[in-house]
Motif scaffolding. Sequence first.
Motif, short mmCIF file in Angstrom:
data_model
loop_
_atom_site.label_atom_id
_atom_site.label_comp_id
_atom_site.label_asym_id
_atom_site.label_seq_id
_atom_site.Cartn_x
_atom_site.Cartn_y
_atom_site.Cartn_z
N GLY A 81 0.95 -1.22 0.11
CA GLY A 81 -0.18 0.05 0.02
C GLY A 81 0.85 1.33 -0.08
O GLY A 81 0.32 2.49 0.00
N ALA A 82 2.24 1.15 0.19
CA ALA A 82 3.01 2.23 0.06
C ALA A 82 2.90 3.07 -1.43
O ALA A 82 2.83 2.34 -2.45
CB ALA A 82 4.57 1.92 0.38
N VAL A 83 2.58 4.45 -1.00
CA VAL A 83 2.82 5.48 -2.26
C VAL A 83 3.87 6.02 -2.30
O VAL A 83 4.60 6.58 -1.52
CB VAL A 83 1.50 6.39 -2.15
CG1 VAL A 83 1.60 7.16 -3.38
CG2 VAL A 83 0.27 5.50 -1.96
N THR A 84 4.66 5.84 -3.57
CA THR A 84 6.12 6.49 -3.72
C THR A 84 5.98 7.40 -5.02
O THR A 84 4.91 7.22 -5.75
CB THR A 84 7.00 5.18 -3.84
OG1 THR A 84 6.74 4.40 -5.05
CG2 THR A 84 7.36 4.43 -2.80
N ILE A 85 6.76 8.12 -5.13
CA ILE A 85 7.09 9.11 -6.00
C ILE A 85 8.31 9.06 -6.94
O ILE A 85 9.30 8.89 -6.32
CB ILE A 85 6.72 10.49 -5.47
CG1 ILE A 85 6.63 11.34 -6.84
CG2 ILE A 85 7.80 10.72 -4.93
CD1 ILE A 85 6.14 12.84 -6.28
N LEU A 86 8.35 9.35 -8.17
CA LEU A 86 9.57 9.24 -9.00
C LEU A 86 9.64 10.03 -10.08
O LEU A 86 8.40 10.19 -10.59
CB LEU A 86 9.76 7.60 -9.44
CG LEU A 86 11.23 7.47 -9.99
CD1 LEU A 86 12.10 7.47 -8.85
CD2 LEU A 86 11.36 5.92 -10.34
N PRO A 87 10.46 10.83 -10.36
CA PRO A 87 10.43 11.80 -11.51
C PRO A 87 10.11 10.97 -12.67
O PRO A 87 10.80 9.77 -12.87
CB PRO A 87 11.97 12.45 -11.64
CG PRO A 87 12.33 12.39 -9.92
CD PRO A 87 11.81 11.18 -9.59
N LYS A 88 9.31 11.42 -13.51
CA LYS A 88 8.98 10.78 -14.80
C LYS A 88 10.26 10.42 -15.63
O LYS A 88 10.92 11.07 -16.07
CB LYS A 88 7.83 11.53 -15.50
CG LYS A 88 7.41 10.72 -16.75
CD LYS A 88 6.36 11.52 -17.59
CE LYS A 88 5.05 11.74 -16.67
NZ LYS A 88 4.47 10.36 -16.61
N ARG A 89 10.28 9.11 -15.75
CA ARG A 89 11.63 8.76 -16.74
C ARG A 89 10.99 7.51 -17.75
O ARG A 89 9.99 7.31 -17.61
CB ARG A 89 12.44 8.11 -15.71
CG ARG A 89 11.79 6.88 -14.78
CD ARG A 89 12.99 6.32 -14.06
NE ARG A 89 12.43 5.08 -13.32
CZ ARG A 89 13.35 4.54 -12.20
NH1 ARG A 89 14.35 5.08 -12.19
NH2 ARG A 89 12.87 3.28 -11.89
N ALA A 90 11.91 7.31 -18.52
CA ALA A 90 11.67 6.14 -19.46
C ALA A 90 13.15 5.73 -19.57
O ALA A 90 14.10 5.89 -19.33
CB ALA A 90 11.16 6.56 -20.66
N SER A 91 13.02 3.93 -19.94
CA SER A 91 13.99 3.07 -20.14
C SER A 91 14.66 3.72 -21.44
O SER A 91 14.16 3.49 -22.52
CB SER A 91 13.83 1.79 -19.74
OG SER A 91 14.93 1.06 -20.18
N ILE A 92 15.90 3.90 -21.42
CA ILE A 92 16.75 4.15 -22.71
C ILE A 92 16.98 2.82 -23.57
O ILE A 92 18.04 2.28 -22.91
CB ILE A 92 17.57 5.27 -22.58
CG1 ILE A 92 17.35 6.32 -21.67
CG2 ILE A 92 18.45 5.75 -23.85
CD1 ILE A 92 16.08 7.24 -22.27
N ASP A 93 16.45 2.46 -24.48
CA ASP A 93 16.66 1.13 -25.15
C ASP A 93 18.13 1.45 -25.64
O ASP A 93 18.82 0.34 -25.51
CB ASP A 93 15.78 1.05 -26.34
CG ASP A 93 14.37 0.66 -25.71
OD1 ASP A 93 14.32 0.32 -24.57
OD2 ASP A 93 13.34 1.09 -26.36
N GLY A 94 18.57 2.24 -26.36
CA GLY A 94 20.01 2.45 -26.68
C GLY A 94 21.13 2.19 -25.70
O GLY A 94 22.03 1.71 -25.94
N PHE A 95 20.71 2.67 -24.56
CA PHE A 95 21.85 2.46 -23.50
C PHE A 95 21.72 1.14 -22.83
O PHE A 95 22.78 0.45 -22.75
CB PHE A 95 21.65 3.24 -22.16
CG PHE A 95 22.45 3.00 -20.98
CD1 PHE A 95 23.62 3.67 -21.17
CD2 PHE A 95 21.92 2.31 -20.05
CE1 PHE A 95 24.46 3.49 -20.06
CE2 PHE A 95 22.86 1.96 -18.87
CZ PHE A 95 24.01 2.64 -18.86
N ASP A 96 20.67 0.38 -23.22
CA ASP A 96 20.77 -1.28 -22.68
C ASP A 96 21.38 -1.91 -23.76
O ASP A 96 22.29 -2.69 -23.31
CB ASP A 96 19.23 -1.44 -22.60
CG ASP A 96 18.36 -0.91 -21.34
OD1 ASP A 96 18.92 -0.59 -20.52
OD2 ASP A 96 17.20 -0.98 -21.67
N GLN A 97 21.38 -1.51 -24.88
CA GLN A 97 22.15 -2.06 -25.92
C GLN A 97 23.70 -1.85 -25.75
O GLN A 97 24.70 -2.96 -26.08
CB GLN A 97 21.64 -1.73 -27.42
CG GLN A 97 22.12 -2.35 -28.51
CD GLN A 97 21.64 -1.89 -30.15
OE1 GLN A 97 20.75 -1.25 -30.00
NE2 GLN A 97 22.31 -2.76 -30.83
#
Length: 929
Positions: A343-359
């Motif tokens: 039930g914990a509510v957490t907050i995180l700056p909006k982000r996205a996973s960078i596919d190019g960095f994963d590669q």
Amino acid sequence: MTSHPPLLSLDHQVRMFRVLSWSSCHSTTWLRLLSILWVGLSPCSSVHQHSHPHSIKIPGDITLGGLFPVHARGHAGVPCGEIKKEKGIHRLEAMMYALDQINSDPELLPNITLGARILDTCSRDTYALEQSLTFVQALIQKDTSDIRCSNGEQPIIRKPERVVGVIGASGSSVSIMVANVLRLFEIPQISYASTAPELSDNNRYDFFSRVVPPDSYQAQAMVDIVKALGWNYVSTLASEGNYGESGVDAFVQISREAGGLCIAQSLKIPREPKPGEFDKIIKRLMETPNARGVIIFAHEDDIKQVLEAAKKSNLTGQFKFVGSDSWGAKSSPILDQEEVAEGAVTILPKRASIDGFDQYFTTRSLENNRRNIWFAEFWEDDFRCKLTRPGIKIDPEKKKCTGEERISRDSHYEQEGKVQFVIDAVYAMAHALHNMHQDLCPGAMGVCDKMDPVEGRLLLSYIHSVNFNGSAGTAVLFNENGDAPGRYDIFQYQMTNTSNPGYRVIGQWTNNLRLNVEEMQWTGGSRQIPDSVCSFPCRSGERKKMVKGVPCCWHCELCDGYQFQADEFNCEMCPFDMRPTLNRTACRPTPIIKLEWHSPWAVIPLFLAILGILATLSVIITFIRFNDTPIVRAAGRELSYVLLTGIFLIYFITFLMIAEPGTVVCAFRRLLLGLGMCITYSAMLTKTNRIYRIFEQGKKSVTPPKFISPTSQLMITFILISVQVVGVFIWFGVMPPHTIVDYDEQRPPNPELARGILKCDIADLSLICCLSYSILLMVTCTVYAVKSRGVPETFNEAKPIGFTMYTTCIVWLAFVPIFFGTAQSTEKMFIQTTTLTVSMSLSASVSLGMLYIPKVYVIIFHPEQNVQKRKRSFKAVVQAATMSSRLSQKSISDKQNGETKIEPDRTQPPFRASLSSAFSVVSHLTKVY
């Protein structure tokens, strides 16, 4: 060789001393760093003669600095601890990835290569400050004219690379420490993770910018979340240090400005918590059990230990946490504590996973990533193996690294959350340099003279002006304080009713909150939002009595009696003719009642009145039928009819007293209430007075008294009655009859029983005044009856009238205490009306029963006694009556003197003649006069 420390410009020396004066708490650190800076930059010093062992150098036309927490904080005096794979290596590689992308981009900084000098902060602000001095070496003005090497030659001074801007740092405390040095030398700084609100101070940190929103935005988002959940009473928990304390301070400040939110407790987690410290924190939080919501700005390790302590105290489900971005959507803080964190509510700056960095990152290996000097250490930690090094034996218990391992294939890999921001920070610096190059070096290939060196303050202005789509497709821009706009994803950790327990996005915040409450789940899969309030809302009809100093806490007090809830904090009395509604939120008219015909209070008076009226009518009819008979004539026909009329009116007033009040009814009540009694007792008074005067006159002479004729008697009676009638009409003129609704009479403590009583405007005092004249007549009549008690009973009606008046006085003496003794009763009007009507009916019945019922009985059942007797003169009648009276008195006197005399023979003629004369007194008087 003799050497002297290089000289700083006067301007930089002044700025350096300002820094020293700014932070007295770190004065020892600053003096030591200044010594290192001056000595370490000596041309012939050994420190300067070798490369930097703890930094990464990437050559380029323009060099950027980088600060990353590659290692954790060390212990026991060791500056650096274990390697940090995600926050350290992932972020560091993200900067190098971004540099590779920029350098390969023909549109961005064409023909200009960006280089870097990347340092390890070891997650410690003082260590990071020492490392960051590397960035300012090229800006120190050095006077080497008097410096000679040991062979007497001038030294060959290697010019250090000039760092035009710095990417970093991670922790807010590190960024604050470094920013104070970099601003001295006007080196712009862009952070990818520091969110402390105080870094928004453009006066103290004017060269600091960040691509993440400050905690003030995060705090605003958390305040909005708390309010959306309907909470108004929460506790705060912060890790000691800049991040936690400033975050909580921002939350408290914003909540105070917004209003409607109170802080139950504000607790800190020490930097070096002692054993049992977290158990104490949980115990402190339980001191305010209503504050179930806990706002937590803490580091991962602190969060984990707080959850462990709550579980240890068997408080699973008690606290509902709202965590900052340090918690975010990470699994490490809640590992093995999932039930407590549910039930914990957490907050995180909006982000996205960078596919190019994963590669990019998953293809890194020991062979193709030698530029990262800490990559081998990361490799050993990630694959849990050991690399062979010359002269170092491998622990036989550890696996040997083959170099063939691959990230993500042979180890767990998940992109660290701040990778996007590191890339955006590097691109922000590159876009600023690109725009600056276009303005200062239009058409030039490479760096022109105007950008050599790059002026820091000018570059800062270009940084603040950038606006481009970042790696995640969102806009990257800065406000006047160098802060990025606030964009947050809101998560909730859910376990039940989901196929894959974990964090679930339940909303977003971009200057305003969008929260999907229907998608939230709490302990046990409940959809009901748990309460975190100091005081629950008051029920209808209850006002809030605030607790002093705690605006979110109050006591609920019922608006009692005839009060209603005027507003949230006040109760007010209803108007006199109204009572509160059942829920006490408004007032409603008080029901109006009157004495009903079917009421128990009316049944008995009506029964007596009806019987009395029937009896009175029977007597009147009998008297009319036998109008000329001796008994009727002897009773005094004229006064008898008047008296019977009064008795009838006394009975009839009962119907007016019970009838629904109106102007006409009230008028007749005033008129007839005292008139019936006045007529009755006026006639009785006239009778007793006549008899009294006749016999008193007879004692003195044989001449009859004046005004004993029927006409005279009627005149006297009507004069007495007129006094009552005139008084009533004067009352009509002074106060016209009308009705009122009395709301005070039936106004008990329980307003549901309150009633307004419709009645005539006749006060108790007015009622007594109306009856007082009749009472005066009654008392006077009683006096005459007493005076006439010596007249023989066979001669007149004096004794029956006397008994009537005695009984009537007893009835009315009983009436007075009952009538006035019920003044405080809620049934006052009913009791008094019943008492009054019953008393009047009883007094009328006494008069009717004692004066006329015996006569009617004789007329109906013994007509032989209702015959004409021999006429005698007034003189003879009076003499006979007088003689009889004297004989009675003499007999009584002789008995008192002890004498015994032989009574005469009653069969003798003289005595019979006297007795016969006494029987005919009243009849004779009536016939003659």
